[in-house]
Write an enzyme that holds these catalytic residues in place. Structure first.
Site, short mmCIF file in Angstrom:
data_model
loop_
_atom_site.label_atom_id
_atom_site.label_comp_id
_atom_site.label_asym_id
_atom_site.label_seq_id
_atom_site.Cartn_x
_atom_site.Cartn_y
_atom_site.Cartn_z
N MET A 1 0.84 -1.20 0.00
CA MET A 1 0.00 0.00 0.00
C MET A 1 0.88 1.25 0.00
O MET A 1 1.95 1.26 0.60
CB MET A 1 -0.86 0.00 1.26
N CYS A 2 0.46 2.27 -0.70
CA CYS A 2 1.16 3.55 -0.70
C CYS A 2 0.10 4.62 -0.91
O CYS A 2 -1.04 4.31 -1.24
CB CYS A 2 2.16 3.65 -1.85
N GLY A 3 0.47 5.85 -0.71
CA GLY A 3 -0.46 6.95 -0.99
C GLY A 3 0.13 7.86 -2.04
O GLY A 3 1.34 8.08 -2.07
N ARG B 1 -1.49 5.03 4.70
CA ARG B 1 -1.18 4.25 3.50
C ARG B 1 0.32 4.15 3.26
O ARG B 1 0.77 3.28 2.51
CB ARG B 1 -1.82 4.88 2.26
#
Lengths: 299, 230
Positions: free
Chosen positions: A1-3, A32
């Site tokens: 997950m990343c933002g 995130r």
């Protein structure tokens, strides 16, 4: 997950506050991506024969003054501007890109060249988004558009070099939420084309692939169409060029994105949480971009 | 009706959700309004009383997930997994919904006025879903029971490996998934469609403008003639 976050400010009066507007967007994506953060901001262009070099070193006590001094002594060239923040510095010069690159490699191999451009500055580091933002005074940034990223590493190490944005060429950068399953084969293919890599990160493969396609004559749209054929995995990609932001999602829309289009700005984030604070958001057109479609916003 | 208001800018979501999980005798017949949701995840999940809840704004992931009995309205859009695994009650999204809306829902009614993203009604187990706009690809994948009414278009692979759910689509279907086919709409099917259109505020829409899709049932049993393909 990343933002991921992106902000393009259409109202010129608000461009002096782009950092302040963006900061809650980046911090909103902390859950995130709590391990690293970074952003690329596009501000006023330097002179036509000048280039900005965004530099980074992991050495906390690095002597930036000495670097600036040595640059002048060795290359006989005045540094037009040298702006240092924590362990990042932006060096502006009219010397050729290759001259600067070679000099850095020879004399300061511990200094990482993050980006080259006439408008773009890049900052990326490990730490929570709030920590990284404070370290580099993100709230004070000015400019017309920016892309930012908060990282939760899943496939390669947590270092500043592995943080996003990634860049290749000049005034071009990319942030990525997702993971690419064919990054190693893509890297091998690009290495055959003489392209070298700085990290083992999957996003760097996508970044260098797209930049290579554009150097081969593709426009951004065509390069991304080639991207849909070549990139295997999950991705929402947000790209910044000197005068536009571009967004694509993989055909399965595995990774999220929400867009808010307002008369004063266009804002993009992985989730609405990062857009809720923006001025007059109630009157913005909020929508979810469709998979496998390219969205482009011009400054 | 007694009404209570919460503002998520100054009340932690956990406090609101804990109140919404109070004994049904405290909540039955109450109306709860939630202001400034600002895209927060898990708003009004796991309700099991005769309460009505209105969320004024955009909600994040899993809004009104696992709903039972309660009636939840979201005035804005929702992130992934709205009303996922709903058992009963009603969830109404006035904006758009992201991916996997109504996934695995067993019962109740999910109404989405705008578009729904990919995988809407994936593994549907008996609930009804009405989408005023279009749905993305792979919707109703392995849908077992229940009904989906789509007033707009459907993306790729609609109803792939579908069991006994009914899919009513008014617009175009980009492609059907494996074992999904057009069905003749019988009197019983039509009655279900008319009822769902009425209950979702679309009673002005003609049921004749829909096509029914369902399972060809060719994947139900092992087929020795196709063993090479398995």
């Amino acid at each position: 997950m990343c933002g991921i976050v992106g902000l393009l400010v259409k109202n010129p009066k608000m461009r002096a506050n782009i950092g302040e507007l963006m900061l809650p967007m980046l911090i909103g994506m902390t859950e995130r991506g709590p391990d690293s953060a970074g952003l690329a901001v596009f501000g006023a262009a330097v002179g036509a024969d000048e280039r900005k070099f965004s530099l980074y070193t992991s050495e906390p006590d690095f002597n930036w003054q000495k670097l600036s001094h040595d640059f002048l002594t060795h290359l006989g060239s005045k540094v037009i501007n040298f702006a240092q923040k924590a362990n990042h510095a932006v060096l502006t010069t009219h010397l050729e890109t290759e001259t600067v690159k070679t000099w850095l490699k020879e004399h300061y191999p511990q200094v990482h060249l993050l980006a080259i451009g006439q408008l773009m500055d890049i900052y990326k580091d490990v730490g929570t988004p709030a920590e990284v933002a404070a370290r580099y005074d993100f709230s004070q940034l000015r400019g017309s558009h920016l892309v930012g990223h908060t990282r939760m590493a899943t496939e390669s190490a947590i270092t500043p070099a592995h943080a996003h944005p990634f860049t290749a060429g000049q005034d071009w950068c990319l942030v990525h939420n997702g993971s690419l399953s064919n990054a190693p084969s893509l890297r091998r293919k690009l290495q055959h084309e003489g392209i070298s890599f700085e990290t083992d990160n999957d996003t760097e493969a996508a970044c260098r692939f797209l930049e290579w396609r554009m150097r081969e004559g593709d426009d951004l749209q065509t390069a991304l169409e080639h991207g849909f054929e070549e990139l295997d995995g999950f991705y929402t990609l947000l790209m910044g060029t000197k005068d536009q932001l571009a967004l694509v999602r993989d055909p399965f829309a595995c990774k999220p994105a929400v867009v808010a289009e307002h008369d004063d700005y266009v804002a993009i984030a992985s989730e609405f949480r990062s857009l809720a604070h923006l001025p007059d958001i109630k009157n913005a057109k909020v929508f979810e971009p469709s998979p496998k479609e390219m969205y482009v916003w011009k400054v | 009706m007694e009404s209570l208001k919460y503002d998520l800018t100054n009340t932690p979501l956990r406090e609101v959700n804990q109140f919404l999980h109070s004994d049904a005798s405290l909540l039955n017949g109450k109306h709860i309004e939630i202001n400034n949701p600002n895209g927060a995840h898990h708003i009004a999940v796991g309700l099991k009383s005769e309460a009505t809840v209105t969320i004024h704004g955009h909600a994040g992931y899993y809004a009104a997930g696992m709903n039972q009995i309660a009636d939840v309205t979201i005035e804005g859009s929702v992130g992934s997994g709205v009303a996922e695994n709903m058992m009963s009650g009603r969830v109404h999204v006035k904006g758009f919904a992201s991916n996997a809306a109504g996934a695995t829902a067993n019962g109740g009614l999910l109404v989405i006025d705008g578009d729904a993203g990919l995988r809407c009604g994936i593994s549907l187990k008996g609930a009804d879903i009405v989408v005023g706009g279009s749905v993305g690809s792979f919707s109703a994948f392995m849908a077992q029971a229940g009904n989906m009414v789509i007033l707009g278009d459907a993306g790729e692979g609609l109803g792939d490996s579908i069991y006994e759910a009914r899919l009513f689509v008014r617009g175009k279907v980009k492609s059907l998934g494996a074992d999904c086919e057009v069905k003749t709409m019988g009197a019983e099917d039509r009655k279900i469609l008319v009822d769902l259109l009425e209950r979702s505020g679309h009673s002005d829409v003609s049921p004749e403008s829909f096509t029914l899709y369902g399972s060809a049932r060719t994947l139900y049993h092992f087929n020795v003639a196709k063993s090479g393909a398995y």
